[in-house]
Motif scaffolding. Structure first.
Motif, PDB file in Angstrom:
ATOM      1  N   ALA A  91      32.824  34.470  26.000  1.00  0.00           N
ATOM      2  CA  ALA A  91      32.723  33.670  27.219  1.00  0.00           C
ATOM      3  C   ALA A  91      32.652  34.583  28.445  1.00  0.00           C
ATOM      4  CB  ALA A  91      33.919  32.734  27.336  1.00  0.00           C
ATOM      5  N   PRO A  92      31.675  34.355  29.312  1.00  0.00           N
ATOM      6  CA  PRO A  92      31.572  35.165  30.531  1.00  0.00           C
ATOM      7  C   PRO A  92      32.535  34.671  31.607  1.00  0.00           C
ATOM      8  CG  PRO A  92      29.833  33.533  30.498  1.00  0.00           C
ATOM      9  CD  PRO A  92      30.576  33.390  29.190  1.00  0.00           C
ATOM     10  N   ALA A  93      32.694  35.458  32.638  1.00  0.00           N
ATOM     11  CA  ALA A  93      33.339  34.952  33.842  1.00  0.00           C
ATOM     12  C   ALA A  93      32.443  33.833  34.355  1.00  0.00           C
ATOM     13  CB  ALA A  93      33.466  36.068  34.879  1.00  0.00           C
ATOM     14  N   ARG A  94      33.049  32.758  34.854  1.00  0.00           N
ATOM     15  CA  ARG A  94      32.246  31.599  35.226  1.00  0.00           C
ATOM     16  C   ARG A  94      32.820  30.937  36.458  1.00  0.00           C
ATOM     17  NH1 ARG A  94      31.199  25.962  31.775  1.00  0.00           N
ATOM     18  NH2 ARG A  94      32.386  24.936  33.400  1.00  0.00           N
ATOM     19  N   ALA A  95      31.929  30.530  37.350  1.00  0.00           N
ATOM     20  CA  ALA A  95      32.303  29.707  38.495  1.00  0.00           C
ATOM     21  C   ALA A  95      31.392  28.495  38.484  1.00  0.00           C
ATOM     22  CB  ALA A  95      32.135  30.476  39.801  1.00  0.00           C
ATOM     23  N   CYS A  96      31.929  27.358  38.870  1.00  0.00           N
ATOM     24  CA  CYS A  96      31.147  26.130  38.934  1.00  0.00           C
ATOM     25  C   CYS A  96      31.454  25.462  40.260  1.00  0.00           C
ATOM     26  CB  CYS A  96      31.501  25.218  37.756  1.00  0.00           C
ATOM     27  SG  CYS A  96      30.431  23.783  37.610  1.00  0.00           S
ATOM     28  N   VAL A  97      30.419  25.239  41.061  1.00  0.00           N
ATOM     29  CA  VAL A  97      30.599  24.668  42.390  1.00  0.00           C
ATOM     30  C   VAL A  97      29.625  23.513  42.601  1.00  0.00           C
ATOM     31  CG1 VAL A  97      31.411  26.847  43.378  1.00  0.00           C
ATOM     32  CG2 VAL A  97      28.983  26.301  43.444  1.00  0.00           C
ATOM     33  N   GLU A  98      29.981  22.638  43.501  1.00  0.00           N
ATOM     34  CA  GLU A  98      29.089  21.543  43.875  1.00  0.00           C
ATOM     35  C   GLU A  98      28.199  22.019  45.015  1.00  0.00           C
ATOM     36  OE1 GLU A  98      30.348  17.245  43.780  1.00  0.00           O
ATOM     37  OE2 GLU A  98      30.298  17.600  45.949  1.00  0.00           O
ATOM     38  N   ALA A  99      26.906  21.699  44.915  1.00  0.00           N
ATOM     39  CA  ALA A  99      25.961  22.176  45.929  1.00  0.00           C
ATOM     40  C   ALA A  99      24.760  21.250  46.037  1.00  0.00           C
ATOM     41  CB  ALA A  99      25.476  23.578  45.559  1.00  0.00           C
ATOM     42  N   ALA A 100      24.193  21.171  47.226  1.00  0.00           N
ATOM     43  CA  ALA A 100      22.902  20.521  47.406  1.00  0.00           C
ATOM     44  C   ALA A 100      21.873  21.456  46.796  1.00  0.00           C
ATOM     45  CB  ALA A 100      22.619  20.302  48.883  1.00  0.00           C
ATOM     46  N   LEU A 101      21.025  20.952  45.927  1.00  0.00           N
ATOM     47  CA  LEU A 101      20.089  21.808  45.203  1.00  0.00           C
ATOM     48  C   LEU A 101      18.659  21.622  45.689  1.00  0.00           C
ATOM     49  CD1 LEU A 101      21.729  21.434  41.684  1.00  0.00           C
ATOM     50  CD2 LEU A 101      21.824  23.405  43.208  1.00  0.00           C
ATOM     51  N   TYR A 102      17.755  22.305  45.046  1.00  0.00           N
ATOM     52  CA  TYR A 102      16.332  22.412  45.377  1.00  0.00           C
ATOM     53  C   TYR A 102      15.693  21.080  45.765  1.00  0.00           C
ATOM     54  CZ  TYR A 102      11.385  23.156  44.193  1.00  0.00           C
ATOM     55  OH  TYR A 102      10.024  23.184  44.194  1.00  0.00           O
ATOM     56  N   THR A 103      15.961  20.061  44.980  1.00  0.00           N
ATOM     57  CA  THR A 103      15.451  18.721  45.221  1.00  0.00           C
ATOM     58  C   THR A 103      16.486  17.743  44.649  1.00  0.00           C
ATOM     59  OG1 THR A 103      13.546  17.239  44.858  1.00  0.00           O
ATOM     60  CG2 THR A 103      14.105  18.726  43.070  1.00  0.00           C
ATOM     61  N   PRO A 104      16.551  16.519  45.132  1.00  0.00           N
ATOM     62  CA  PRO A 104      17.589  15.597  44.656  1.00  0.00           C
ATOM     63  C   PRO A 104      17.588  15.357  43.140  1.00  0.00           C
ATOM     64  CG  PRO A 104      16.574  14.730  46.628  1.00  0.00           C
ATOM     65  CD  PRO A 104      15.771  15.938  46.227  1.00  0.00           C
ATOM     66  N   GLU A 105      16.467  15.546  42.479  1.00  0.00           N
ATOM     67  CA  GLU A 105      16.386  15.322  41.030  1.00  0.00           C
ATOM     68  C   GLU A 105      17.035  16.448  40.224  1.00  0.00           C
ATOM     69  OE1 GLU A 105      13.646  13.060  43.267  1.00  0.00           O
ATOM     70  OE2 GLU A 105      13.583  15.230  43.047  1.00  0.00           O
ATOM     71  N   VAL A 106      17.173  17.627  40.823  1.00  0.00           N
ATOM     72  CA  VAL A 106      17.787  18.758  40.130  1.00  0.00           C
ATOM     73  C   VAL A 106      19.300  18.553  40.116  1.00  0.00           C
ATOM     74  CG1 VAL A 106      18.214  21.243  40.181  1.00  0.00           C
ATOM     75  CG2 VAL A 106      15.936  20.366  40.686  1.00  0.00           C
ATOM     76  N   LEU A 107      19.874  18.547  38.920  1.00  0.00           N
ATOM     77  CA  LEU A 107      21.313  18.300  38.760  1.00  0.00           C
ATOM     78  C   LEU A 107      22.113  19.570  38.545  1.00  0.00           C
ATOM     79  CD1 LEU A 107      21.099  15.173  36.430  1.00  0.00           C
ATOM     80  CD2 LEU A 107      21.151  15.255  38.947  1.00  0.00           C
ATOM     81  N   VAL A 108      21.460  20.643  38.038  1.00  0.00           N
ATOM     82  CA  VAL A 108      22.186  21.866  37.712  1.00  0.00           C
ATOM     83  C   VAL A 108      21.278  23.080  37.905  1.00  0.00           C
ATOM     84  CG1 VAL A 108      21.638  21.686  35.232  1.00  0.00           C
ATOM     85  CG2 VAL A 108      23.632  23.013  35.975  1.00  0.00           C
TER      86      VAL A 108
END
Length: 117
Positions: A91-108
């Motif tokens: 398992a790598p070091a990992r961070a998970c954050v909420e963000a506005a992305l490229y376009t509204p359809e992109v979820l991750v």
């Protein structure tokens, strides 16, 4: 120490290799119409492809930053796919954050740093 760039675009390179370290540009699903499970599966498949092109694999990932459009809605689905994909004991070091992305359809979107063998 040289810098290798692969899959060079106008504004970025998909893969940059320097001093035994592989840096991937932010990776997305190919099809934005799917739910978080489908988009996560596609994103991880794209990461596998790029790591192989760079000469490494997911067991050598050092860190991953994961950007989710909606943490409350999508975190469980992301982790369902991640847990099946991530190699046990690597398992790598990992961070998970909420963000506005490229376009509204992109979820991750995921940004990866890995080591060469």
């Amino acid at each position: 120490m040289s810098i290798q760039r692969q899959r060079i675009e106008t504004r970025y390179s998909e893969i940059v290799i320097h001093n035994g370290t592989v840096y991937l540009a932010g990776q997305l699903a190919d099809d934005y119409s799917g739910d978080i499970v489908e988009q996560t599966e596609q994103t991880l498949a794209n990461i596998d492809i790029l790591l192989a092109e760079a000469g490494t694999d997911k067991t050598r990932i050092l860190s991953v930053t994961i950007y989710l459009r909606d943490m409350a809605r999508d975190y469980a689905g992301l982790n369902q796919v991640w847990d099946a994909w991530a190699p046990r004991g690597h398992a790598p070091a990992r961070a998970c954050v909420e963000a506005a992305l490229y376009t509204p359809e992109v979820l991750v979107e995921m940004s990866v740093v890995a080591a060469l063998p």
